[in-house]
Design a protein around this motif. Structure first.
Motif, PDB file in Angstrom:
ATOM      1  N   ILE A  34       0.847  -1.189   0.000  1.00  0.00           N
ATOM      2  CA  ILE A  34       0.000   0.000   0.000  1.00  0.00           C
ATOM      3  C   ILE A  34       0.886   1.243   0.000  1.00  0.00           C
ATOM      4  CG2 ILE A  34      -1.739   1.294   1.285  1.00  0.00           C
ATOM      5  CD1 ILE A  34      -2.592  -1.428   2.524  1.00  0.00           C
ATOM      6  N   VAL A  35       0.727   2.077  -1.022  1.00  0.00           N
ATOM      7  CA  VAL A  35       1.535   3.298  -1.113  1.00  0.00           C
ATOM      8  C   VAL A  35       0.735   4.537  -0.728  1.00  0.00           C
ATOM      9  CG1 VAL A  35       3.128   2.355  -2.822  1.00  0.00           C
ATOM     10  CG2 VAL A  35       1.055   3.523  -3.593  1.00  0.00           C
ATOM     11  N   GLU A  36      -0.597   4.469  -0.855  1.00  0.00           N
ATOM     12  CA  GLU A  36      -1.434   5.595  -0.450  1.00  0.00           C
ATOM     13  C   GLU A  36      -2.752   5.072   0.100  1.00  0.00           C
ATOM     14  OE1 GLU A  36      -1.950   8.820  -3.136  1.00  0.00           O
ATOM     15  OE2 GLU A  36       0.166   8.937  -3.681  1.00  0.00           O
ATOM     16  N   ILE A  37      -3.235   5.718   1.153  1.00  0.00           N
ATOM     17  CA  ILE A  37      -4.564   5.460   1.702  1.00  0.00           C
ATOM     18  C   ILE A  37      -5.281   6.799   1.782  1.00  0.00           C
ATOM     19  CG2 ILE A  37      -5.923   4.529   3.614  1.00  0.00           C
ATOM     20  CD1 ILE A  37      -3.420   2.975   4.486  1.00  0.00           C
ATOM     21  N   ASP A  38      -6.454   6.880   1.169  1.00  0.00           N
ATOM     22  CA  ASP A  38      -7.255   8.105   1.208  1.00  0.00           C
ATOM     23  C   ASP A  38      -8.573   7.790   1.894  1.00  0.00           C
ATOM     24  OD1 ASP A  38      -5.587  10.017  -0.377  1.00  0.00           O
ATOM     25  OD2 ASP A  38      -5.829   8.472  -1.905  1.00  0.00           O
ATOM     26  N   ILE A  39      -8.877   8.543   2.940  1.00  0.00           N
ATOM     27  CA  ILE A  39     -10.077   8.300   3.737  1.00  0.00           C
ATOM     28  C   ILE A  39     -10.971   9.528   3.694  1.00  0.00           C
ATOM     29  CG2 ILE A  39     -10.999   7.717   6.009  1.00  0.00           C
ATOM     30  CD1 ILE A  39      -8.342   6.415   6.684  1.00  0.00           C
ATOM     31  N   LEU A  40     -12.195   9.354   3.197  1.00  0.00           N
ATOM     32  CA  LEU A  40     -13.201  10.410   3.235  1.00  0.00           C
ATOM     33  C   LEU A  40     -14.161  10.092   4.379  1.00  0.00           C
ATOM     34  CD1 LEU A  40     -14.544  12.940   2.034  1.00  0.00           C
ATOM     35  CD2 LEU A  40     -15.902  11.406   0.590  1.00  0.00           C
ATOM     36  N   ALA A  41     -14.181  10.957   5.398  1.00  0.00           N
ATOM     37  CA  ALA A  41     -15.046  10.748   6.558  1.00  0.00           C
ATOM     38  C   ALA A  41     -15.906  11.975   6.839  1.00  0.00           C
ATOM     39  CB  ALA A  41     -14.205  10.401   7.791  1.00  0.00           C
ATOM     40  N   ASP A  42     -16.029  12.856   5.878  1.00  0.00           N
ATOM     41  CA  ASP A  42     -16.859  14.048   6.001  1.00  0.00           C
ATOM     42  C   ASP A  42     -18.328  13.627   5.872  1.00  0.00           C
ATOM     43  OD1 ASP A  42     -18.378  16.344   5.560  1.00  0.00           O
ATOM     44  OD2 ASP A  42     -16.804  17.335   4.415  1.00  0.00           O
ATOM     45  N   PRO A  43     -19.141  13.762   6.934  1.00  0.00           N
ATOM     46  CA  PRO A  43     -20.515  13.252   6.879  1.00  0.00           C
ATOM     47  C   PRO A  43     -21.367  13.910   5.800  1.00  0.00           C
ATOM     48  CG  PRO A  43     -20.177  14.594   8.846  1.00  0.00           C
ATOM     49  CD  PRO A  43     -18.829  14.382   8.241  1.00  0.00           C
ATOM     50  N   ASP A  44     -21.147  15.186   5.544  1.00  0.00           N
ATOM     51  CA  ASP A  44     -21.940  15.859   4.510  1.00  0.00           C
ATOM     52  C   ASP A  44     -21.633  15.286   3.131  1.00  0.00           C
ATOM     53  OD1 ASP A  44     -23.143  17.516   6.379  1.00  0.00           O
ATOM     54  OD2 ASP A  44     -21.602  19.064   6.190  1.00  0.00           O
ATOM     55  N   ARG A  45     -20.369  15.041   2.861  1.00  0.00           N
ATOM     56  CA  ARG A  45     -19.997  14.505   1.557  1.00  0.00           C
ATOM     57  C   ARG A  45     -20.372  13.032   1.439  1.00  0.00           C
ATOM     58  NH1 ARG A  45     -14.017  16.010   0.299  1.00  0.00           N
ATOM     59  NH2 ARG A  45     -14.631  15.240  -1.753  1.00  0.00           N
ATOM     60  N   LEU A  46     -20.271  12.288   2.523  1.00  0.00           N
ATOM     61  CA  LEU A  46     -20.707  10.891   2.501  1.00  0.00           C
ATOM     62  C   LEU A  46     -22.203  10.790   2.210  1.00  0.00           C
ATOM     63  CD1 LEU A  46     -18.785   9.385   5.562  1.00  0.00           C
ATOM     64  CD2 LEU A  46     -18.310   8.960   3.146  1.00  0.00           C
ATOM     65  N   ALA A  47     -22.973  11.715   2.776  1.00  0.00           N
ATOM     66  CA  ALA A  47     -24.422  11.685   2.573  1.00  0.00           C
ATOM     67  C   ALA A  47     -24.797  11.903   1.115  1.00  0.00           C
ATOM     68  CB  ALA A  47     -25.089  12.749   3.448  1.00  0.00           C
ATOM     69  N   ALA A  48     -23.919  12.568   0.358  1.00  0.00           N
ATOM     70  CA  ALA A  48     -24.187  12.826  -1.059  1.00  0.00           C
ATOM     71  C   ALA A  48     -23.867  11.625  -1.947  1.00  0.00           C
ATOM     72  CB  ALA A  48     -23.396  14.042  -1.527  1.00  0.00           C
ATOM     73  N   LEU A  49     -23.190  10.618  -1.384  1.00  0.00           N
ATOM     74  CA  LEU A  49     -22.842   9.419  -2.149  1.00  0.00           C
ATOM     75  C   LEU A  49     -23.884   8.332  -1.920  1.00  0.00           C
ATOM     76  CD1 LEU A  49     -19.033   9.221  -1.246  1.00  0.00           C
ATOM     77  CD2 LEU A  49     -20.041  10.228  -3.313  1.00  0.00           C
ATOM     78  N   ASP A  50     -24.139   7.530  -2.944  1.00  0.00           N
ATOM     79  CA  ASP A  50     -25.054   6.402  -2.798  1.00  0.00           C
ATOM     80  C   ASP A  50     -24.239   5.199  -2.324  1.00  0.00           C
ATOM     81  OD1 ASP A  50     -26.985   4.486  -2.866  1.00  0.00           O
ATOM     82  OD2 ASP A  50     -27.241   4.477  -5.045  1.00  0.00           O
ATOM     83  N   LEU A  51     -24.261   4.972  -1.004  1.00  0.00           N
ATOM     84  CA  LEU A  51     -23.492   3.886  -0.407  1.00  0.00           C
ATOM     85  C   LEU A  51     -24.376   2.769   0.118  1.00  0.00           C
ATOM     86  CD1 LEU A  51     -20.925   6.081   1.582  1.00  0.00           C
ATOM     87  CD2 LEU A  51     -20.649   5.087  -0.696  1.00  0.00           C
ATOM     88  N   THR A  52     -25.669   2.817  -0.195  1.00  0.00           N
ATOM     89  CA  THR A  52     -26.598   1.838   0.376  1.00  0.00           C
ATOM     90  C   THR A  52     -26.294   0.422  -0.094  1.00  0.00           C
ATOM     91  OG1 THR A  52     -28.152   2.323  -1.423  1.00  0.00           O
ATOM     92  CG2 THR A  52     -28.449   3.510   0.653  1.00  0.00           C
ATOM     93  N   VAL A  53     -25.892   0.266  -1.343  1.00  0.00           N
ATOM     94  CA  VAL A  53     -25.619  -1.070  -1.861  1.00  0.00           C
ATOM     95  C   VAL A  53     -24.383  -1.662  -1.208  1.00  0.00           C
ATOM     96  CG1 VAL A  53     -25.002  -2.377  -3.943  1.00  0.00           C
ATOM     97  CG2 VAL A  53     -26.691  -0.539  -4.079  1.00  0.00           C
ATOM     98  N   ILE A  54     -23.443  -0.797  -0.820  1.00  0.00           N
ATOM     99  CA  ILE A  54     -22.198  -1.268  -0.209  1.00  0.00           C
ATOM    100  C   ILE A  54     -22.392  -1.631   1.249  1.00  0.00           C
ATOM    101  CG2 ILE A  54     -19.773  -0.718   0.190  1.00  0.00           C
ATOM    102  CD1 ILE A  54     -20.530  -0.681  -2.739  1.00  0.00           C
ATOM    103  N   SER A  55     -23.097  -0.784   1.986  1.00  0.00           N
ATOM    104  CA  SER A  55     -23.059  -0.849   3.450  1.00  0.00           C
ATOM    105  C   SER A  55     -24.214  -1.582   4.089  1.00  0.00           C
ATOM    106  CB  SER A  55     -23.005   0.576   4.014  1.00  0.00           C
ATOM    107  OG  SER A  55     -24.118   1.321   3.584  1.00  0.00           O
ATOM    108  N   ARG A  56     -25.165  -2.041   3.296  1.00  0.00           N
ATOM    109  CA  ARG A  56     -26.322  -2.664   3.943  1.00  0.00           C
ATOM    110  C   ARG A  56     -25.986  -4.078   4.392  1.00  0.00           C
ATOM    111  NH1 ARG A  56     -30.157  -3.119  -1.450  1.00  0.00           N
ATOM    112  NH2 ARG A  56     -28.953  -4.678  -2.560  1.00  0.00           N
TER     113      ARG A  56
END
Length: 308
Positions: free
Chosen positions: A286-308
């Motif tokens: 692993i040379v790079e890890i990028d983590i998006l944890a901003d709740p406002d920006r997460l809410a704009a993504l459709d993550l239901t298929v991934i996280s259910r």
């Protein structure tokens, strides 16, 4: 069918391509949609009667719109704005849909988009249009107000920056997943030695937690500096230590996903998405890890298929 319906139909044939151009230019999915919509408005006003190559015309229009948007961002910076990660394209681990595939074609991972963010607006335009979409410099030159030779120099400078900074991900998806699974297992065990073994010595961890960093306490901070919502860590020992600390304080569950076409994770807490993690793996580490944890920006993504 009237003329406007016919024109709208022709435009829709190119929408996926145009959004791919805008996403590379802006690193924002919502702004990319805005740029594409502006291109439609300009086309509907101008018509396509004298346009021989509609795809090429629309590509340069979107490029001009995006260039203006980037310049507006820059002009508003009375002082440097807080850094933020580009928007990720998240999909199930078994594959991308056609629109997502167009957005992340040619290995457009977050690591590359981060490097593109470091370019000037003109450099980014020249590189994206020429190197990614084969637009001739003769057509790029009027957009940046320079000669074709000067536009070529802009792309050349950008190309050197990209080649010197953006890692080239391993193409073997099965191998990518093995490395990510090893990272997660070692983090859960608190095994620093195993974590360091899957990390490149110069690994970079970037975390964008937005306002969450100041409001949500240690469970959400994920290594974010106390004074803001974005932070970077460098080095295998530091990143491994941060991963162990985060796993100790966070009751999150990790769900496999594709993030910009590469192996990644969607973390959830009590069934709700708490972070999207993108891993860039080169030569089995692993040379790079990028983590998006901003709740406002997460809410704009459709993550239901991934996280259910």
């Amino acid at each position: 069918m009237n003329d406007n319906d016919f024109l709208a139909g022709r435009f829709e044939e190119h929408r996926g391509h145009l959004k791919a151009v805008a996403y590379r230019m802006l690193g924002s999915l919502s702004e990319a949609d805005d740029a594409v919509q502006e291109a439609w408005l300009r086309l509907s006003r101008a018509g396509a009667g004298d346009v021989e190559n509609l795809a090429g015309w629309l590509t340069t229009v979107v490029g001009r719109v995006c260039l203006d948007m980037l310049r507006t961002r820059t002009s508003r910076r009375e002082e440097p704005l807080e850094t933020r990660l580009p928007d990720p394209v998240v999909s199930p681990p078994d594959g991308l849909d056609p629109e997502q595939a167009a957005l992340v074609a040619d290995s457009v991972g977050l690591a590359l988009l981060v490097v593109l963010e470091s370019l000037t607006p003109a450099e980014r335009l020249a590189f994206v249009l020429h190197d990614m979409f084969a637009v001739p410099f003769e057509e790029i030159a009027p957009l940046v107000g320079r000669s074709p030779a000067a536009a070529r120099q802009l792309a050349s400078r950008a190309r050197r920056r990209v080649r010197g900074s953006a890692p080239v991900p391993d193409p073997d998806m099965a191998r990518q997943r093995e490395v990510v699974e090893a990272f997660v297992a070692a983090a859960h065990r608190g095994d620093l030695t195993a974590l360091v073994a899957v990390l490149d010595p110069d690994v970079v961890l970037r975390v964008d937690a937005g306002a969450l960093a100041e409001a949500a306490g240690p469970r959400a901070k994920v290594g974010v500096a106390a004074g803001g919502g974005y932070a970077e860590l460098r080095g295998a020992q530091q990143v491994a230590g941060q991963a162990v600390t985060f796993r100790r304080h966070s009751p999150s569950s990790a769900h496999p996903a594709l993030v910009n076409g590469q192996a990644g994770l969607v973390n959830t807490i009590d069934g709700r998405p708490s972070a999207v993690m993108s891993f860039t793996i080169e030569n089995g580490r692993i040379v790079e890890i990028d983590i998006l944890a901003d709740p406002d920006r997460l809410a704009a993504l459709d993550l239901t298929v991934i996280s259910r």
